[in-house]
Design a protein around this motif. Structure first.
Motif, PDB file in Angstrom:
ATOM      1  N   GLY A 171      28.914  25.636  36.638  1.00 42.48           N
ATOM      2  CA  GLY A 171      29.027  27.064  36.932  1.00 42.48           C
ATOM      3  C   GLY A 171      30.228  27.423  37.781  1.00 42.48           C
ATOM      4  N   SER A 172      31.185  26.516  37.905  1.00 38.64           N
ATOM      5  CA  SER A 172      32.269  26.677  38.869  1.00 38.64           C
ATOM      6  C   SER A 172      33.318  27.704  38.492  1.00 38.64           C
ATOM      7  CB  SER A 172      32.947  25.324  39.121  1.00 38.64           C
ATOM      8  OG  SER A 172      32.077  24.474  39.821  1.00 38.64           O
ATOM      9  N   ILE A 173      33.268  28.250  37.277  1.00 37.12           N
ATOM     10  CA  ILE A 173      34.015  29.456  36.922  1.00 37.12           C
ATOM     11  C   ILE A 173      33.080  30.660  36.971  1.00 37.12           C
ATOM     12  CG2 ILE A 173      35.070  30.703  34.994  1.00 37.12           C
ATOM     13  CD1 ILE A 173      37.079  28.889  36.171  1.00 37.12           C
ATOM     14  N   ARG A 174      31.903  30.495  36.401  1.00 38.44           N
ATOM     15  CA  ARG A 174      30.990  31.627  36.250  1.00 38.44           C
ATOM     16  C   ARG A 174      30.523  32.194  37.580  1.00 38.44           C
ATOM     17  NH1 ARG A 174      27.114  28.345  32.437  1.00 38.44           N
ATOM     18  NH2 ARG A 174      28.250  26.639  33.441  1.00 38.44           N
ATOM     19  N   VAL A 175      30.245  31.335  38.554  1.00 41.93           N
ATOM     20  CA  VAL A 175      29.737  31.816  39.837  1.00 41.93           C
ATOM     21  C   VAL A 175      30.811  32.555  40.638  1.00 41.93           C
ATOM     22  CG1 VAL A 175      28.737  31.118  42.046  1.00 41.93           C
ATOM     23  CG2 VAL A 175      27.864  30.143  39.908  1.00 41.93           C
ATOM     24  N   PRO A 176      32.024  31.984  40.839  1.00 43.04           N
ATOM     25  CA  PRO A 176      33.029  32.779  41.556  1.00 43.04           C
ATOM     26  C   PRO A 176      33.431  34.052  40.824  1.00 43.04           C
ATOM     27  CG  PRO A 176      33.968  30.703  40.770  1.00 43.04           C
ATOM     28  CD  PRO A 176      32.492  30.618  40.588  1.00 43.04           C
ATOM     29  N   ALA A 177      33.420  34.026  39.498  1.00 42.14           N
ATOM     30  CA  ALA A 177      33.704  35.261  38.755  1.00 42.14           C
ATOM     31  C   ALA A 177      32.653  36.313  39.073  1.00 42.14           C
ATOM     32  CB  ALA A 177      33.745  34.977  37.254  1.00 42.14           C
ATOM     33  N   ALA A 178      31.385  35.919  39.090  1.00 40.62           N
ATOM     34  CA  ALA A 178      30.303  36.862  39.403  1.00 40.62           C
ATOM     35  C   ALA A 178      30.421  37.373  40.833  1.00 40.62           C
ATOM     36  CB  ALA A 178      28.947  36.186  39.182  1.00 40.62           C
ATOM     37  N   TYR A 179      30.617  36.474  41.792  1.00 36.27           N
ATOM     38  CA  TYR A 179      30.641  36.862  43.202  1.00 36.27           C
ATOM     39  C   TYR A 179      31.834  37.756  43.536  1.00 36.27           C
ATOM     40  CZ  TYR A 179      27.052  33.339  44.421  1.00 36.27           C
ATOM     41  OH  TYR A 179      25.899  32.602  44.534  1.00 36.27           O
ATOM     42  N   GLN A 180      32.942  37.614  42.782  1.00 37.73           N
ATOM     43  CA  GLN A 180      34.159  38.344  43.134  1.00 37.73           C
ATOM     44  C   GLN A 180      34.531  39.426  42.122  1.00 37.73           C
ATOM     45  OE1 GLN A 180      37.376  36.481  45.158  1.00 37.73           O
ATOM     46  NE2 GLN A 180      36.383  34.485  45.197  1.00 37.73           N
ATOM     47  N   GLY A 181      33.647  39.713  41.169  1.00 36.24           N
ATOM     48  CA  GLY A 181      33.920  40.798  40.250  1.00 36.24           C
ATOM     49  C   GLY A 181      35.079  40.524  39.315  1.00 36.24           C
ATOM     50  N   LEU A 182      35.182  39.298  38.815  1.00 38.29           N
ATOM     51  CA  LEU A 182      36.275  38.889  37.941  1.00 38.29           C
ATOM     52  C   LEU A 182      35.759  38.567  36.544  1.00 38.29           C
ATOM     53  CD1 LEU A 182      38.058  36.440  40.418  1.00 38.29           C
ATOM     54  CD2 LEU A 182      38.770  38.781  39.880  1.00 38.29           C
ATOM     55  N   PHE A 183      36.682  38.521  35.590  1.00 39.09           N
ATOM     56  CA  PHE A 183      36.399  37.965  34.279  1.00 39.09           C
ATOM     57  C   PHE A 183      36.689  36.463  34.333  1.00 39.09           C
ATOM     58  CE2 PHE A 183      36.983  42.397  33.331  1.00 39.09           C
ATOM     59  CZ  PHE A 183      36.129  42.651  32.273  1.00 39.09           C
ATOM     60  N   GLY A 184      35.856  35.678  33.663  1.00 40.72           N
ATOM     61  CA  GLY A 184      36.076  34.235  33.657  1.00 40.72           C
ATOM     62  C   GLY A 184      35.517  33.608  32.401  1.00 40.72           C
ATOM     63  N   ILE A 185      36.091  32.479  32.012  1.00 42.39           N
ATOM     64  CA  ILE A 185      35.595  31.770  30.839  1.00 42.39           C
ATOM     65  C   ILE A 185      35.448  30.286  31.131  1.00 42.39           C
ATOM     66  CG2 ILE A 185      37.946  31.565  29.896  1.00 42.39           C
ATOM     67  CD1 ILE A 185      36.662  31.513  27.071  1.00 42.39           C
ATOM     68  N   ALA A 204      31.167  30.183  27.591  1.00 39.76           N
ATOM     69  CA  ALA A 204      30.487  31.218  28.360  1.00 39.76           C
ATOM     70  C   ALA A 204      31.541  32.094  29.019  1.00 39.76           C
ATOM     71  CB  ALA A 204      29.576  30.594  29.419  1.00 39.76           C
ATOM     72  N   VAL A 205      31.462  33.381  28.785  1.00 33.09           N
ATOM     73  CA  VAL A 205      32.403  34.341  29.370  1.00 33.09           C
ATOM     74  C   VAL A 205      31.652  35.238  30.333  1.00 33.09           C
ATOM     75  CG1 VAL A 205      33.842  36.363  28.893  1.00 33.09           C
ATOM     76  CG2 VAL A 205      34.066  34.310  27.482  1.00 33.09           C
ATOM     77  N   THR A 206      32.149  35.332  31.556  1.00 31.89           N
ATOM     78  CA  THR A 206      31.546  36.177  32.580  1.00 31.89           C
ATOM     79  C   THR A 206      32.286  37.507  32.660  1.00 31.89           C
ATOM     80  OG1 THR A 206      30.791  34.293  33.881  1.00 31.89           O
ATOM     81  CG2 THR A 206      31.034  36.365  35.050  1.00 31.89           C
ATOM     82  N   MET A 207      31.509  38.579  32.748  1.00 30.80           N
ATOM     83  CA  MET A 207      32.045  39.930  32.869  1.00 30.80           C
ATOM     84  C   MET A 207      31.506  40.546  34.160  1.00 30.80           C
ATOM     85  SD  MET A 207      31.175  41.157  28.978  1.00 30.80           S
ATOM     86  CE  MET A 207      29.418  41.087  29.350  1.00 30.80           C
ATOM     87  N   PRO A 208      32.327  41.294  34.896  1.00 32.69           N
ATOM     88  CA  PRO A 208      31.841  41.880  36.154  1.00 32.69           C
ATOM     89  C   PRO A 208      30.917  43.058  35.932  1.00 32.69           C
ATOM     90  CG  PRO A 208      34.139  42.490  35.764  1.00 32.69           C
ATOM     91  CD  PRO A 208      33.768  41.516  34.683  1.00 32.69           C
ATOM     92  N   VAL A 209      29.855  43.096  36.720  1.00 32.87           N
ATOM     93  CA  VAL A 209      28.947  44.252  36.801  1.00 32.87           C
ATOM     94  C   VAL A 209      28.702  44.521  38.273  1.00 32.87           C
ATOM     95  CG1 VAL A 209      27.845  43.827  34.561  1.00 32.87           C
ATOM     96  CG2 VAL A 209      26.902  42.750  36.615  1.00 32.87           C
ATOM     97  N   GLN A 210      28.009  45.615  38.562  1.00 30.19           N
ATOM     98  CA  GLN A 210      27.694  45.978  39.938  1.00 30.19           C
ATOM     99  C   GLN A 210      26.185  45.926  40.149  1.00 30.19           C
ATOM    100  OE1 GLN A 210      29.689  47.381  42.771  1.00 30.19           O
ATOM    101  NE2 GLN A 210      31.201  46.124  41.699  1.00 30.19           N
ATOM    102  N   ALA A 211      25.786  45.338  41.269  1.00 31.20           N
ATOM    103  CA  ALA A 211      24.363  45.259  41.618  1.00 31.20           C
ATOM    104  C   ALA A 211      24.206  45.660  43.078  1.00 31.20           C
ATOM    105  CB  ALA A 211      23.827  43.844  41.384  1.00 31.20           C
ATOM    106  N   GLY A 212      23.658  46.828  43.299  1.00 36.10           N
ATOM    107  CA  GLY A 212      23.482  47.294  44.660  1.00 36.10           C
ATOM    108  C   GLY A 212      24.785  47.485  45.403  1.00 36.10           C
ATOM    109  N   GLY A 213      25.833  47.876  44.690  1.00 36.86           N
ATOM    110  CA  GLY A 213      27.131  48.108  45.315  1.00 36.86           C
ATOM    111  C   GLY A 213      27.964  46.872  45.528  1.00 36.86           C
ATOM    112  N   LEU A 214      27.498  45.718  45.056  1.00 37.70           N
ATOM    113  CA  LEU A 214      28.238  44.469  45.201  1.00 37.70           C
ATOM    114  C   LEU A 214      28.534  43.878  43.827  1.00 37.70           C
ATOM    115  CD1 LEU A 214      26.244  42.876  48.148  1.00 37.70           C
ATOM    116  CD2 LEU A 214      28.617  43.653  48.226  1.00 37.70           C
ATOM    117  N   PRO A 215      29.580  43.045  43.718  1.00 36.75           N
ATOM    118  CA  PRO A 215      29.882  42.421  42.430  1.00 36.75           C
ATOM    119  C   PRO A 215      28.780  41.465  41.992  1.00 36.75           C
ATOM    120  CG  PRO A 215      31.733  42.206  43.965  1.00 36.75           C
ATOM    121  CD  PRO A 215      30.556  42.685  44.760  1.00 36.75           C
TER     122      PRO A 215
END
Length: 505
Positions: free
Chosen positions: A253-267, A467-478
């Motif tokens: 998950g070493s691309i997917r997790v930082p992409a999620a936490y920082q609001g980035l796209f990642g593959i 697996a491609v990660t896309m940014p979303v917002q949850a409670g005002g956070l990435p």
């Protein structure tokens, strides 16, 4: 202390008490001098803290402020109970800073209701970068990625430099690379510049992004929260705008997790789709090349360079599947955000999947990962485990105990999981959370979060799927929504991600 109008009584004394408490790291006194309640503010280059409770927690964990002396202090009196104080400071380490404080007098005396602090930026933020240039390695000057800059995770060989793998002892024994890793060479040939070599969690075995030796890279999109790892430096460099492309890896998950936490796209690419030549391994059965970007178009442009041509025999549909059991592994706000991230406004098919063996699958994933990690690095670590930080050391100490028989049994379970996940995904696209939560706060216990996230991320790892990660917002956070498809459908996922991107704030 200068002031165009008379300074209200008691303000100078309160300000001096604040300076004394700050230099002595007297947290109770600082708490007393900051106004209570949820509206008190404190900001700096890293972000804004809102509320006395958040400010107090920050003060209690940072270990004191940099040593400094006051050079100038100015007061603008608003009225007898309110004043603005601006102070210029000179730091012992060099350079000048500035602090601006809004003070208010209440029943408990003078207290700060809002503050902003600035200090000189470091010449090199060593939490993010191990080495950086302008650029460090120039690209070909021509090609589809001309004008792009790359933060290279410190696992990839960069010619003329050593590979540090997130550990000072590893760096000290690492030879200078004679040639670039495959992915680095391809990016340079395509015209991108290598901006620098970015930090990673030690030997890439973490999802948090906190390195025991070099610190925790900041998370610009969620201040005072973890950046996600192990591609932490690459992600933060992209999020900060220091680079446009973050080259990383993804095992668990070493691309997917930082992409999620920082609001980035990642593959995370299909396993073995991009050669790993010149890459320090962790668990070769699951290691995959990946990258991050601030927009889907850049993510796809890198895919055109690094990925093989799409295989028409592996073509699938754009039907999107949501699985309630997987959504329930995430926090409710994250799950709700993921449900809305169906590409192109399509309607998702909701299915119940037979996931009763998910815990066994995760155990198998971890066992194989641990066994392979020790095969990869045990010879070097034997007798020197103390060079690792506590968390990563604990994982390698466990890995050392995994027997060949345990690994063989785990591989049998993993093969079954691979077949099951590939069959369930089929020719469709699975939509699930990229991580179980928004970024935890720095210093939080992340064991439960890591466990929940691995239940989600292990599926693509076990099955070797893109697996491609896309940014979303949850409670005002990435947060992150993740698309998973059949092996070889990387380009399809990149196209679908582009359909979901909204203009960035």
């Amino acid at each position: 202390m200068s002031a165009p109008t008379p300074v209200p009584a008691g303000l100078v004394e309160a300000f001096r008490d604040y300076e004394r408490a700050l230099m002595e790291d007297d947290v109770p006194a600082l708490d007393r001098l900051f106004a209570p309640g949820p509206t008190t503010l404190r900001g700096d280059a890293q972000g804004l803290l809102v509320g006395h409770e958040a400010i107090s927690a920050f003060r209690g964990s940072r270990g004191g402020a940099p040593r400094r002396r006051l050079v100038q202090t100015h007061v603008q009196t608003i009225d007898e109970d309110h004043a603005l104080v601006v102070a210029v400071t000179e730091l012992e380490r060099g350079g000048r800073g500035q602090q601006t404080q809004l003070w208010a007098r209440g029943p408990d005396g003078w207290q700060v209701t809002a503050a902003h602090v600035s200090v000189p930026a470091p010449a090199l933020d060593t939490r993010v970068w191990r080495v950086v240039g302008d650029p460090l390695v120039p690209g070909s000057g021509d090609g589809p990625l001309a004008g792009q800059s790359v933060a290279v995770k410190d696992l990839y060989a960069v010619a003329g430099h050593r590979t540090g793998a997130g550990n000072p002892a590893w760096l000290a024994t690492s030879p200078t690379a004679g040639e670039h890793a495959h992915a680095v060479a391809r990016l340079l040939e395509a015209g991108a510049d290598v901006r620098g070599i970015a930090r990673t969690d030690e030997l890439a075995w973490s999802l948090a992004g906190a390195n025991h030796h070099t610190g925790t890279p900041p998370n610009p999109r969620a201040p005072y929260r973890l950046p996600g790892g192990s591609s932490s430096g690459s992600a933060t460099a992209v999020s900060l705008g220091h680079a446009t492309i973050g080259l990383g890896t993804d095992t668990g998950g070493s691309i997917r997790v930082p992409a999620a936490y920082q609001g980035l796209f990642g593959i995370r690419t299909t396993h073995s789709a991009v050669p790993v030549d010149g890459l320090v391994p962790l668990a070769p059965s699951y290691d995959a090349v990946g990258w991050l970007a601030r927009d889907a178009a850049t993510l796809a442009a890198v895919g055109e360079v690094l990925l093989p041509p799409a295989d028409e025999d592996r073509a699938g549909t754009d039907e999107v599947v949501l699985v309630p059991q997987l959504l329930r592994l995430a926090e409710p706000a994250v799950a709700a955000a993921v449900r809305t991230a169906v590409p192109g406004g399509r309607r998702a098919t909701v299915e119940q999947w037979p996931l009763g063996d998910l815990d066994r699958w995760l155990d198998a994933f971890r066992t194989v990962q641990a066994w392979e990690a020790w095969q990869s690095h045990g010879a070097w670590l034997e007798g020197r485990l103390d060079v690792l930080g506590p968390d990563v050391r604990g994982r390698f100490e466990h890995a050392r105990t995994v027997t060949d028989g345990q690994a063989d049994a785990a591989r049998a379970v993993a093969r079954g999981a691979r077949a099951a996940v590939r069959s369930l995904v089929g020719r469709r696209v699975l939509l699930l959370p990229a991580a179980s939560s928004v970024a935890p706060r720095v210093g939080d216990d992340v064991a439960a979060t890591r466990e929940a996230t691995l239940r989600l991320t292990c599926l693509a790892g076990l099955a070797g799927l893109p697996a491609v990660t896309m940014p979303v917002q949850a409670g005002g956070l990435p947060a992150g929504a993740c698309l998973v498809a059949a092996a070889g459908r990387d380009q399809d996922l990149l196209r679908l991600a582009a359909e979901t991107q909204a203009p960035r704030p």
